[in-house]
Write a protein that holds these residues in place. Structure first.
Motif, mmCIF file in Angstrom:
data_model
loop_
_atom_site.group_PDB
_atom_site.id
_atom_site.type_symbol
_atom_site.label_atom_id
_atom_site.label_comp_id
_atom_site.label_asym_id
_atom_site.label_seq_id
_atom_site.Cartn_x
_atom_site.Cartn_y
_atom_site.Cartn_z
ATOM 1 N N LEU A 1 0.798 -1.221 0.000
ATOM 2 C CA LEU A 1 0.000 0.000 0.000
ATOM 3 C C LEU A 1 0.832 1.273 0.000
ATOM 4 O O LEU A 1 0.279 2.369 -0.049
ATOM 5 C CB LEU A 1 -0.950 -0.005 1.205
ATOM 6 N N ASN A 2 2.158 1.157 0.069
ATOM 7 C CA ASN A 2 3.000 2.342 -0.074
ATOM 8 C C ASN A 2 2.709 3.009 -1.411
ATOM 9 O O ASN A 2 2.560 2.343 -2.436
ATOM 10 C CB ASN A 2 4.489 1.972 -0.026
ATOM 11 N N ASP A 3 2.632 4.349 -1.404
ATOM 12 C CA ASP A 3 2.404 5.022 -2.685
ATOM 13 C C ASP A 3 3.689 4.998 -3.511
ATOM 14 O O ASP A 3 4.741 4.576 -3.069
ATOM 15 C CB ASP A 3 1.872 6.448 -2.484
ATOM 16 N N HIS A 4 3.592 5.470 -4.735
ATOM 17 C CA HIS A 4 4.704 5.358 -5.684
ATOM 18 C C HIS A 4 5.972 5.998 -5.150
ATOM 19 O O HIS A 4 7.076 5.473 -5.337
ATOM 20 C CB HIS A 4 4.305 5.995 -7.022
ATOM 21 N N ALA A 5 5.852 7.126 -4.470
ATOM 22 C CA ALA A 5 7.031 7.840 -3.987
ATOM 23 C C ALA A 5 7.781 7.050 -2.924
ATOM 24 O O ALA A 5 8.984 7.242 -2.732
ATOM 25 C CB ALA A 5 6.632 9.206 -3.431
ATOM 26 N N GLU A 6 7.082 6.157 -2.211
ATOM 27 C CA GLU A 6 7.708 5.416 -1.128
ATOM 28 C C GLU A 6 8.220 4.041 -1.562
ATOM 29 O O GLU A 6 8.890 3.365 -0.811
ATOM 30 C CB GLU A 6 6.709 5.236 0.022
ATOM 31 N N ARG A 7 7.906 3.646 -2.789
ATOM 32 C CA ARG A 7 8.342 2.339 -3.250
ATOM 33 C C ARG A 7 9.841 2.334 -3.483
ATOM 34 O O ARG A 7 10.434 3.363 -3.829
ATOM 35 C CB ARG A 7 7.598 1.952 -4.528
#
Length: 389
Positions: free
Chosen positions: A282-288
């Motif tokens: 569920l991490n958004d793209h910036a946190e991947r």
């Protein structure tokens, strides 16, 4: 875009898919070929907890948790055509890969099962990696559940990631040496190596989640309805040691500890396992991750004798008279090995441990006392049989 959870009918995969779907509006697609049900049946065993059909599970998710974004696709990940169709149709933002033949003892029965395990586990992972790349999905976050079993039992602390090597004054970080002890564990070692290569060649963001021995019967979501329960194997081949001990306690068997039993094994509760995988998904793209990242998904090591004594103590709450006995150790192992394993990255991911071993045992015994007849009907499955001959 969607989130795909492979092994979506399995012990870890089903509650992971359910949790992810309950926390997002994105489409969540569980994928499985129902292989685990067939493999367990093939050794004459069964789940202690009744497993609902996938249609019943999905209906329960809708009615109990108002989850309407969870669907299921039946298929075999070793079939490259199926994988390509799955990825091209659903265009996943994240793939949580929890599908595998998960039993070390099963992989050790004979050459046929060793070959099957290696083909099944490695072919599925390669198909996903190449499928993402060749279908233009190289930005998809691939979360792979491997195992702490790839480490073996070194006498020094196990890092969460690579190891540093020094030679003639030069230093570099290298992958931790694979010291797996079964044909199953070697599949996870090979998968880890293949995914490092997939990251390097294709740019795939990879989270290699090295999961410890998972214990427990419930998660926050599965408690609400029997249709949502995950499976619970207690036989020699598919039941992990903590589960076998709990089932033996319910059946009135003594818990037999080999030798001193002071050697520690890495453990993590089902609740904490599911939480870690859900947070990565569920991490958004910036946190991947933009790199290949290793997580040691373990809360703490527990000694075999400590585990048995905890089960005996909690058993008193359920009027179970549990004996712990020590027998001669048939294995060539250090009975006092104190495993140390770093887990700072994983603990930062989940924030805090959500269930300790005692709480997990309490959940297990509460469930198993409901299904004692199933356990006693299959108590001969506690030990290996002629399949190993």
């Amino acid at each position: 875009m969607s989130i795909i959870v492979t092994g979506g009918d399995g012990y870890v995969g089903w509650p992971t898919a359910l949790r992810i779907a309950s926390r997002t509006d994105e489409r969540v697609v569980a994928v499985d070929n129902f292989g685990r049900r067939e493999w367990v049946a093939s050794v004459g065993a069964t789940s202690a907890t009744p497993i609902a059909s996938m249609d019943e599970r999905l209906a329960g998710a809708r009615e109990v948790h108002d989850v309407h974004n969870l669907s299921f696709v039946e298929g075999d990940l070793t079939d490259r055509g199926f994988v390509d169709e799955l990825l091209s149709v659903h265009e996943p933002r994240v793939v949580v890969h929890a599908a595998a033949q998960p039993s070390a003892p099963y992989s050790q029965i004979n050459g046929e099962r060793a070959n099957f395990t290696q083909h099944n586990n490695m072919q599925a992972t390669r198909n996903l990696a190449f499928g993402l790349h060749e279908n233009g999905l190289s930005d998809t976050h691939l979360v792979e559940t491997t195992t702490t079993g790839v480490y073996g039992a070194p006498t020094f602390p196990i890092p969460e990631g690579g190891a540093t090597m020094e030679n003639e004054g030069e230093r570099d970080e290298v992958p931790f040496p694979a010291m797996a002890g079964s044909w199953y564990h070697l599949t996870k070692s090979h998968n880890a190596a293949n995914l490092r290569l997939a990251h390097r060649q294709f740019g795939l963001p990879i989270s290699d989640v090295r999961t410890a021995i998972v214990y427990g019967t419930e998660t926050e979501e599965t408690r609400a309805d029997d249709r949502l329960k995950t499976r619970f194997d207690f036989d020699y081949y598919f039941g992990v040691v903590a589960h076998r001990f709990c089932a033996q306690a319910v059946a009135g068997y003594p818990l037999t500890v080999y030798g001193k039993g002071e050697q520690r094994k890495p453990f993590v509760s089902l609740e904490d396992t599911v939480e870690g995988l859900a947070r990565l998904a569920l991490n958004d793209h910036a946190e991947r991750p933009s790199e290949h990242v290793v997580y040691n998904q373990v809360t703490r090591p527990i000694s075999i004798v400590g585990m048995a004594e905890t089960i005996a103590s909690v058993g008193d709450e359920f009027d179970l008279d549990v004996d712990v006995t020590h027998v001669e150790n048939p294995r060539d192992e250090d009975e006092t090995h104190q495993m140390e394993i770093e887990n700072e990255r994983y603990m930062a991911l989940i924030g805090e441990q959500r269930q300790d071993f005692e709480g997990g045992v309490r959940d297990i015994l509460e469930a198993l006392t409901r299904y004692g007849d199933t356990i006693t009907a299959h108590e001969d499955r506690f030990l290996p049989d002629v399949l190993e001959e």
